[in-house]
Scaffold this motif. Structure first.
Motif, PDB file in Angstrom:
ATOM      1  N   THR A   1      35.736  51.217  31.446  1.00 15.60           N
ATOM      2  CA  THR A   1      36.117  52.731  31.915  1.00 15.60           C
ATOM      3  C   THR A   1      35.023  53.865  31.752  1.00 15.60           C
ATOM      4  O   THR A   1      34.558  54.049  30.034  1.00 15.60           O
ATOM      5  N   TRP A   2      35.550  55.201  32.215  1.00 18.58           N
ATOM      6  CA  TRP A   2      33.813  55.467  32.140  1.00 18.58           C
ATOM      7  C   TRP A   2      33.545  56.776  30.870  1.00 18.58           C
ATOM      8  O   TRP A   2      32.764  56.916  30.383  1.00 18.58           O
ATOM      9  N   SER A   3      34.752  57.261  30.464  1.00 15.77           N
ATOM     10  CA  SER A   3      35.248  57.897  29.855  1.00 15.77           C
ATOM     11  C   SER A   3      34.675  57.574  28.319  1.00 15.77           C
ATOM     12  O   SER A   3      33.978  58.370  27.028  1.00 15.77           O
ATOM     13  N   SER A   4      35.564  56.873  27.909  1.00 19.96           N
ATOM     14  CA  SER A   4      35.925  56.412  26.703  1.00 19.96           C
ATOM     15  C   SER A   4      34.821  54.806  26.672  1.00 19.96           C
ATOM     16  O   SER A   4      34.833  54.484  24.963  1.00 19.96           O
ATOM     17  N   GLY A   5      34.396  54.262  27.432  1.00 19.90           N
ATOM     18  CA  GLY A   5      33.785  53.201  26.808  1.00 19.90           C
ATOM     19  C   GLY A   5      34.949  52.130  27.036  1.00 19.90           C
ATOM     20  O   GLY A   5      34.460  51.260  26.301  1.00 19.90           O
ATOM     21  N   ILE A   6      35.878  51.890  26.934  1.00 22.04           N
ATOM     22  CA  ILE A   6      37.204  50.310  26.798  1.00 22.04           C
ATOM     23  C   ILE A   6      36.343  49.520  27.433  1.00 22.04           C
ATOM     24  O   ILE A   6      36.672  50.373  29.037  1.00 22.04           O
ATOM     25  N   THR A   7      36.461  48.539  27.549  1.00 24.61           N
ATOM     26  CA  THR A   7      35.743  47.034  28.567  1.00 24.61           C
ATOM     27  C   THR A   7      37.332  46.121  28.905  1.00 24.61           C
ATOM     28  O   THR A   7      37.910  46.250  27.756  1.00 24.61           O
ATOM     29  N   TYR A   8      36.617  45.000  29.818  1.00 25.36           N
ATOM     30  CA  TYR A   8      38.013  43.911  30.709  1.00 25.36           C
ATOM     31  C   TYR A   8      37.018  43.250  30.833  1.00 25.36           C
ATOM     32  O   TYR A   8      35.297  43.546  30.860  1.00 25.36           O
ATOM     33  N   TYR A   9      38.024  41.537  30.023  1.00 28.40           N
ATOM     34  CA  TYR A   9      36.233  41.318  31.334  1.00 28.40           C
ATOM     35  C   TYR A   9      37.052  39.817  31.643  1.00 28.40           C
ATOM     36  O   TYR A   9      38.893  39.758  30.657  1.00 28.40           O
ATOM     37  N   ALA A  10      36.866  39.378  32.020  1.00 28.20           N
ATOM     38  CA  ALA A  10      37.883  37.934  33.075  1.00 28.20           C
ATOM     39  C   ALA A  10      36.901  36.609  32.030  1.00 28.20           C
ATOM     40  O   ALA A  10      36.274  37.296  31.487  1.00 28.20           O
ATOM     41  N   ASP A  11      38.103  36.357  31.604  1.00 29.94           N
ATOM     42  CA  ASP A  11      38.221  34.921  30.513  1.00 29.94           C
ATOM     43  C   ASP A  11      37.166  34.027  30.707  1.00 29.94           C
ATOM     44  O   ASP A  11      36.209  33.570  29.504  1.00 29.94           O
TER      45      ASP A  11
END
Length: 124
Positions: free
Chosen positions: A52-62
């Motif tokens: 996410t651009w503002s908060s920097g929360i990340t998500y990844y494929a397993d």
């Protein structure tokens, strides 16, 4: 209109590292989030990571968790994908994308803008 330009792809041996970059230009609003997808020959495009651009929360494929790291530099309007411990199965064209809304970060159809892609080849 935001344009996305990827760079940093190339040929690397298994176990090696590469860092991809995606620079956004055209206007200051990049979007709500940016993501990386990849498409290997003969396969469908798949989600790799998003931030996410503002908060920097990340998500990844397993499949890439603990090996890849997504980050962003807000001042440079650039998102990065640091790839380590690369495997031959990571070989693909890697695409950067931006989306204007939250949620569904792994869903290709939810992204609004795409880069042209950069080739990553991992030799065994």
């Amino acid at each position: 209109q935001v344009q996305l330009v990827e760079s940093g792809g190339g040929l690397v041996q298994a176990g090696g590292s590469l860092r991809l970059a995606c620079a956004a230009s055209g206007r200051t609003f990049v979007g709500y989030a940016m993501g990386w997808f990849r498409q290997a020959p003969g396969k469908e495009r798949e989600f790799v990571a998003a931030i996410t651009w503002s908060s920097g929360i990340t998500y990844y494929a397993d499949s890439v968790k603990d090996r890849f790291t997504i980050s962003r530099d807000q001042a440079k309007y650039t998102v990065y994908l640091q790839m380590t411990s690369l495997k031959p199965e990571d070989t693909a064209v890697y695409y950067c994308a931006a989306k204007d809304w939250s949620n569904n970060y792994s869903v290709e159809a939810r992204y609004d803008r795409w880069g042209q892609g950069t080739q990553v080849t991992v030799s065994s």
